[in-house]
Design a protein around this motif. Sequence first.
Motif, PDB file in Angstrom:
ATOM      1  N   ILE A 191       0.841  -1.199   0.000  1.00 37.65           N
ATOM      2  CA  ILE A 191       0.000   0.000   0.000  1.00 37.65           C
ATOM      3  C   ILE A 191       0.877   1.250   0.000  1.00 37.65           C
ATOM      4  CG2 ILE A 191      -1.689   1.338   1.317  1.00 37.65           C
ATOM      5  CD1 ILE A 191      -2.825  -1.336   2.326  1.00 37.65           C
ATOM      6  N   GLY A 192       1.907   1.250   0.840  1.00 38.12           N
ATOM      7  CA  GLY A 192       2.825   2.383   0.885  1.00 38.12           C
ATOM      8  C   GLY A 192       3.507   2.607  -0.455  1.00 38.12           C
ATOM      9  N   GLU A 193       3.942   1.528  -1.081  1.00 36.55           N
ATOM     10  CA  GLU A 193       4.596   1.630  -2.394  1.00 36.55           C
ATOM     11  C   GLU A 193       3.625   2.179  -3.439  1.00 36.55           C
ATOM     12  OE1 GLU A 193       6.213  -1.355  -5.896  1.00 36.55           O
ATOM     13  OE2 GLU A 193       6.061  -2.109  -3.841  1.00 36.55           O
ATOM     14  N   ALA A 194       2.386   1.691  -3.406  1.00 38.84           N
ATOM     15  CA  ALA A 194       1.384   2.140  -4.375  1.00 38.84           C
ATOM     16  C   ALA A 194       1.109   3.630  -4.238  1.00 38.84           C
ATOM     17  CB  ALA A 194       0.096   1.343  -4.191  1.00 38.84           C
ATOM     18  N   ILE A 195       0.902   4.074  -3.000  1.00 38.92           N
ATOM     19  CA  ILE A 195       0.586   5.483  -2.758  1.00 38.92           C
ATOM     20  C   ILE A 195       1.753   6.372  -3.190  1.00 38.92           C
ATOM     21  CG2 ILE A 195       0.035   7.190  -0.995  1.00 38.92           C
ATOM     22  CD1 ILE A 195      -2.206   5.165  -1.603  1.00 38.92           C
ATOM     23  N   GLU A 196       2.969   5.980  -2.818  1.00 37.86           N
ATOM     24  CA  GLU A 196       4.147   6.776  -3.166  1.00 37.86           C
ATOM     25  C   GLU A 196       4.315   6.854  -4.684  1.00 37.86           C
ATOM     26  OE1 GLU A 196       9.008   6.818  -2.375  1.00 37.86           O
ATOM     27  OE2 GLU A 196       7.742   5.288  -1.441  1.00 37.86           O
ATOM     28  N   THR A 197       4.105   5.730  -5.373  1.00 39.38           N
ATOM     29  CA  THR A 197       4.258   5.689  -6.821  1.00 39.38           C
ATOM     30  C   THR A 197       3.249   6.587  -7.519  1.00 39.38           C
ATOM     31  OG1 THR A 197       5.106   3.420  -6.762  1.00 39.38           O
ATOM     32  CG2 THR A 197       4.199   4.190  -8.858  1.00 39.38           C
ATOM     33  N   VAL A 198       1.997   6.494  -7.110  1.00 35.38           N
ATOM     34  CA  VAL A 198       0.943   7.282  -7.763  1.00 35.38           C
ATOM     35  C   VAL A 198       1.097   8.769  -7.458  1.00 35.38           C
ATOM     36  CG1 VAL A 198      -1.548   7.686  -7.897  1.00 35.38           C
ATOM     37  CG2 VAL A 198      -0.655   5.347  -7.878  1.00 35.38           C
ATOM     38  N   LEU A 199       1.435   9.113  -6.226  1.00 31.87           N
ATOM     39  CA  LEU A 199       1.656  10.516  -5.890  1.00 31.87           C
ATOM     40  C   LEU A 199       2.841  11.100  -6.669  1.00 31.87           C
ATOM     41  CD1 LEU A 199       1.040  10.567  -2.026  1.00 31.87           C
ATOM     42  CD2 LEU A 199      -0.327  11.710  -3.783  1.00 31.87           C
ATOM     43  N   GLY A 200       3.772  10.237  -7.055  1.00 30.84           N
ATOM     44  CA  GLY A 200       4.918  10.675  -7.843  1.00 30.84           C
ATOM     45  C   GLY A 200       4.629  10.763  -9.325  1.00 30.84           C
ATOM     46  N   GLY A 201       3.374  10.521  -9.711  1.00 29.10           N
ATOM     47  CA  GLY A 201       3.004  10.618 -11.114  1.00 29.10           C
ATOM     48  C   GLY A 201       3.030   9.301 -11.864  1.00 29.10           C
ATOM     49  N   GLY A 217      16.131  13.461 -17.212  1.00 29.24           N
ATOM     50  CA  GLY A 217      16.349  13.292 -15.785  1.00 29.24           C
ATOM     51  C   GLY A 217      15.706  14.355 -14.924  1.00 29.24           C
ATOM     52  N   LYS A 218      14.818  15.159 -15.495  1.00 24.80           N
ATOM     53  CA  LYS A 218      14.174  16.235 -14.741  1.00 24.80           C
ATOM     54  C   LYS A 218      13.111  15.671 -13.792  1.00 24.80           C
ATOM     55  CE  LYS A 218      16.454  19.499 -16.871  1.00 24.80           C
ATOM     56  NZ  LYS A 218      15.863  20.311 -17.918  1.00 24.80           N
ATOM     57  N   LEU A 219      13.006  16.261 -12.619  1.00 24.54           N
ATOM     58  CA  LEU A 219      11.973  15.916 -11.651  1.00 24.54           C
ATOM     59  C   LEU A 219      10.676  16.633 -12.015  1.00 24.54           C
ATOM     60  CD1 LEU A 219      14.074  16.284  -8.375  1.00 24.54           C
ATOM     61  CD2 LEU A 219      13.616  14.189  -9.665  1.00 24.54           C
ATOM     62  N   SER A 220       9.574  16.198 -11.434  1.00 27.41           N
ATOM     63  CA  SER A 220       8.278  16.813 -11.740  1.00 27.41           C
ATOM     64  C   SER A 220       8.295  18.307 -11.465  1.00 27.41           C
ATOM     65  CB  SER A 220       7.168  16.141 -10.923  1.00 27.41           C
ATOM     66  OG  SER A 220       6.992  14.804 -11.310  1.00 27.41           O
ATOM     67  N   LYS A 221       8.933  18.717 -10.371  1.00 27.66           N
ATOM     68  CA  LYS A 221       8.998  20.147 -10.028  1.00 27.66           C
ATOM     69  C   LYS A 221       9.760  20.920 -11.105  1.00 27.66           C
ATOM     70  CE  LYS A 221       9.558  21.239  -5.752  1.00 27.66           C
ATOM     71  NZ  LYS A 221      10.095  21.439  -4.384  1.00 27.66           N
ATOM     72  N   GLN A 222      10.854  20.343 -11.607  1.00 25.36           N
ATOM     73  CA  GLN A 222      11.642  21.009 -12.637  1.00 25.36           C
ATOM     74  C   GLN A 222      10.888  21.079 -13.958  1.00 25.36           C
ATOM     75  OE1 GLN A 222      14.910  18.213 -12.077  1.00 25.36           O
ATOM     76  NE2 GLN A 222      16.256  19.894 -11.449  1.00 25.36           N
ATOM     77  N   ILE A 223      10.172  20.000 -14.278  1.00 22.74           N
ATOM     78  CA  ILE A 223       9.373  19.983 -15.511  1.00 22.74           C
ATOM     79  C   ILE A 223       8.281  21.042 -15.423  1.00 22.74           C
ATOM     80  CG2 ILE A 223       7.773  18.607 -16.902  1.00 22.74           C
ATOM     81  CD1 ILE A 223       9.363  16.122 -16.051  1.00 22.74           C
ATOM     82  N   ALA A 224       7.639  21.136 -14.274  1.00 28.26           N
ATOM     83  CA  ALA A 224       6.582  22.135 -14.086  1.00 28.26           C
ATOM     84  C   ALA A 224       7.135  23.545 -14.290  1.00 28.26           C
ATOM     85  CB  ALA A 224       5.972  21.995 -12.694  1.00 28.26           C
ATOM     86  N   PHE A 225       8.327  23.806 -13.748  1.00 25.70           N
ATOM     87  CA  PHE A 225       8.942  25.131 -13.886  1.00 25.70           C
ATOM     88  C   PHE A 225       9.255  25.439 -15.344  1.00 25.70           C
ATOM     89  CE2 PHE A 225      12.762  27.792 -14.143  1.00 25.70           C
ATOM     90  CZ  PHE A 225      12.325  28.918 -13.455  1.00 25.70           C
ATOM     91  N   GLU A 226       9.853  24.478 -16.039  1.00 28.76           N
ATOM     92  CA  GLU A 226      10.255  24.714 -17.425  1.00 28.76           C
ATOM     93  C   GLU A 226       9.055  24.892 -18.346  1.00 28.76           C
ATOM     94  OE1 GLU A 226      13.387  22.794 -19.317  1.00 28.76           O
ATOM     95  OE2 GLU A 226      14.557  22.396 -17.498  1.00 28.76           O
TER      96      GLU A 226
END
Length: 214
Positions: free
Chosen positions: A115-125, A163-172
Amino acid sequence: MTDATVVLIADDHPMVRRALAETLAEVMPVPVRVIEVGSFAEIAPVLERQAVDLMLLDLSMPGMNGYGGLASLRASFPTVPVVMVSANEDPGVIRQAMEFGASGYLPKSTPLAGIGEAIETVLGGGLWFPDALDAPPSPGELSRRVAEFTPQQLRVVLLLAEGKLSKQIAFEMSITEATVKAHLSHVFRKLGVQSRTQAVIAIRQLGLFGPLPD
């Protein structure tokens, strides 16, 4: 202080909602704020007034109309990832949930670590399903799927491959992280993969690098 992750639990059984809420408090590495609803009709009003990071949705909740409820939620609230929760572990049912837009599927027998793995994966996109439901797509099939990407989805994929993170992609891209995660969910689904790493491998296999689209 770290902002709390907001999770909407939609299940018509109060004891199930309580158990899921307690599980989230145990497996989440950051503070979590849980919103509970006991009917399908209550979901949309909550999502219209409240930013939600994740929804846990009972597959058999009254009012779901099979997969129609999931499809309507994905169409109306595309940036909110949905993880289906069900006692049904039939691979065909799980595959249907994926095809109708679920970002994950949690059988009620899933252990705490899962469950922890699933939640972390989905929250990470990403996507999380209990088993690999399909064989890896061939290069030709991958090319066809990539051709279906929207310009923004393709840009997200290329930045991800850098290799960009979600935050970096959002900024760009001058968009929100929630929008990036929504794009990633669609990308993963089209590629038939379940993680950022698998997506990058698939894209590298195609040699899909070069100038970013305007």
